[in-house]
Design a protein around this motif. Structure first.
Motif, PDB file in Angstrom:
ATOM      1  N   ILE A  76       0.839  -1.205   0.000  1.00 33.39           N
ATOM      2  CA  ILE A  76       0.000   0.000   0.000  1.00 33.39           C
ATOM      3  C   ILE A  76       0.869   1.248   0.000  1.00 33.39           C
ATOM      4  CG2 ILE A  76      -1.730   1.306   1.302  1.00 33.39           C
ATOM      5  CD1 ILE A  76      -2.739  -1.429   2.377  1.00 33.39           C
ATOM      6  N   LEU A  77       0.521   2.198  -0.860  1.00 30.18           N
ATOM      7  CA  LEU A  77       1.188   3.500  -0.912  1.00 30.18           C
ATOM      8  C   LEU A  77       0.356   4.485  -0.106  1.00 30.18           C
ATOM      9  CD1 LEU A  77       3.239   5.564  -1.971  1.00 30.18           C
ATOM     10  CD2 LEU A  77       1.952   5.639  -4.120  1.00 30.18           C
ATOM     11  N   GLY A 101       7.915   3.718 -10.046  1.00 28.08           N
ATOM     12  CA  GLY A 101       9.086   2.889  -9.804  1.00 28.08           C
ATOM     13  C   GLY A 101       8.786   1.540  -9.205  1.00 28.08           C
ATOM     14  N   THR A 102       7.605   1.393  -8.603  1.00 24.88           N
ATOM     15  CA  THR A 102       7.231   0.130  -7.967  1.00 24.88           C
ATOM     16  C   THR A 102       5.723  -0.025  -8.019  1.00 24.88           C
ATOM     17  OG1 THR A 102       7.365  -1.188  -5.952  1.00 24.88           O
ATOM     18  CG2 THR A 102       7.124   1.159  -5.639  1.00 24.88           C
ATOM     19  N   GLN A 103       5.257  -1.217  -8.297  1.00 28.41           N
ATOM     20  CA  GLN A 103       3.811  -1.453  -8.360  1.00 28.41           C
ATOM     21  C   GLN A 103       3.253  -1.630  -6.953  1.00 28.41           C
ATOM     22  OE1 GLN A 103       1.852  -1.467 -11.220  1.00 28.41           O
ATOM     23  NE2 GLN A 103       0.096  -1.605  -9.861  1.00 28.41           N
ATOM     24  N   VAL A 104       2.150  -0.950  -6.655  1.00 29.48           N
ATOM     25  CA  VAL A 104       1.471  -1.143  -5.376  1.00 29.48           C
ATOM     26  C   VAL A 104       0.067  -1.674  -5.655  1.00 29.48           C
ATOM     27  CG1 VAL A 104       2.809   0.629  -4.177  1.00 29.48           C
ATOM     28  CG2 VAL A 104       0.634   1.251  -5.246  1.00 29.48           C
ATOM     29  N   ASP A 105      -0.521  -2.316  -4.633  1.00 28.14           N
ATOM     30  CA  ASP A 105      -1.849  -2.910  -4.789  1.00 28.14           C
ATOM     31  C   ASP A 105      -2.970  -1.927  -4.491  1.00 28.14           C
ATOM     32  OD1 ASP A 105      -0.750  -5.550  -5.263  1.00 28.14           O
ATOM     33  OD2 ASP A 105      -0.206  -5.515  -3.138  1.00 28.14           O
ATOM     34  N   THR A 143      -6.231  -0.082 -10.210  1.00 28.12           N
ATOM     35  CA  THR A 143      -5.746  -0.165  -8.823  1.00 28.12           C
ATOM     36  C   THR A 143      -6.674   0.648  -7.914  1.00 28.12           C
ATOM     37  OG1 THR A 143      -3.473  -0.349  -9.613  1.00 28.12           O
ATOM     38  CG2 THR A 143      -3.780   0.324  -7.319  1.00 28.12           C
ATOM     39  N   PRO A 144      -7.121   0.065  -6.790  1.00 26.26           N
ATOM     40  CA  PRO A 144      -7.964   0.840  -5.875  1.00 26.26           C
ATOM     41  C   PRO A 144      -7.213   2.060  -5.330  1.00 26.26           C
ATOM     42  CG  PRO A 144      -8.016  -1.496  -5.321  1.00 26.26           C
ATOM     43  CD  PRO A 144      -6.928  -1.309  -6.335  1.00 26.26           C
TER      44      PRO A 144
END
Length: 120
Positions: free
Chosen positions: A4-5, A43-47, A76-77
């Motif tokens: 999570i971001l 830079g990075t995939q988050v869910d 993405t939510p």
């Protein structure tokens, strides 16, 4: 568990949100504004993205629009966690592509339940 971001210009709010998410087993990446979040997301995939609305440099609604323009974040939510509670602001968020809207101060159980619901 999800990656999570968490995006908020308030360091204390980021700490509270991160603590709540980490205790529940989530991996948390933090950003202090929308621009920093956008760079991290590229830079990075988050869910899931959990973002404040009112922030310096880039606000949360602009962040939502920028993320939705990226193919990897189209579905993405994205939840807004903000003090803004007017219907107009919520509709603006919905138009931008926000998945949901939570009003601060947040209830940890409600936050986790909402995250579980949008991730399932």
């Amino acid at each position: 568990m999800a990656r999570i971001l968490a995006v908020d210009d308030s360091a204390s709010m980021r700490q509270m949100v991160s603590y709540t998410l980490k205790v529940a087993g989530h991996d948390v990446v933090e950003a202090a504004d929308g621009q920093q979040a956008l760079e991290l997301a590229k830079g990075t995939q988050v869910d899931l993205v959990l973002s404040d609305v009112n922030m310096p440099v880039m606000d949360g609604l602009t962040l939502v629009k920028e993320l939705r323009a990226l193919p990897e974040y189209k579905f993405t939510p994205i939840l807004m966690l903000t003090t803004e509670s007017t219907l107009d602001k919520k509709m603006e968020g919905k138009k931008a592509g926000a998945t949901g809207w939570l009003v601060k101060p947040f209830n940890p159980d409600q936050l986790l339940a909402t995250i579980k619901k949008v991730l399932d």
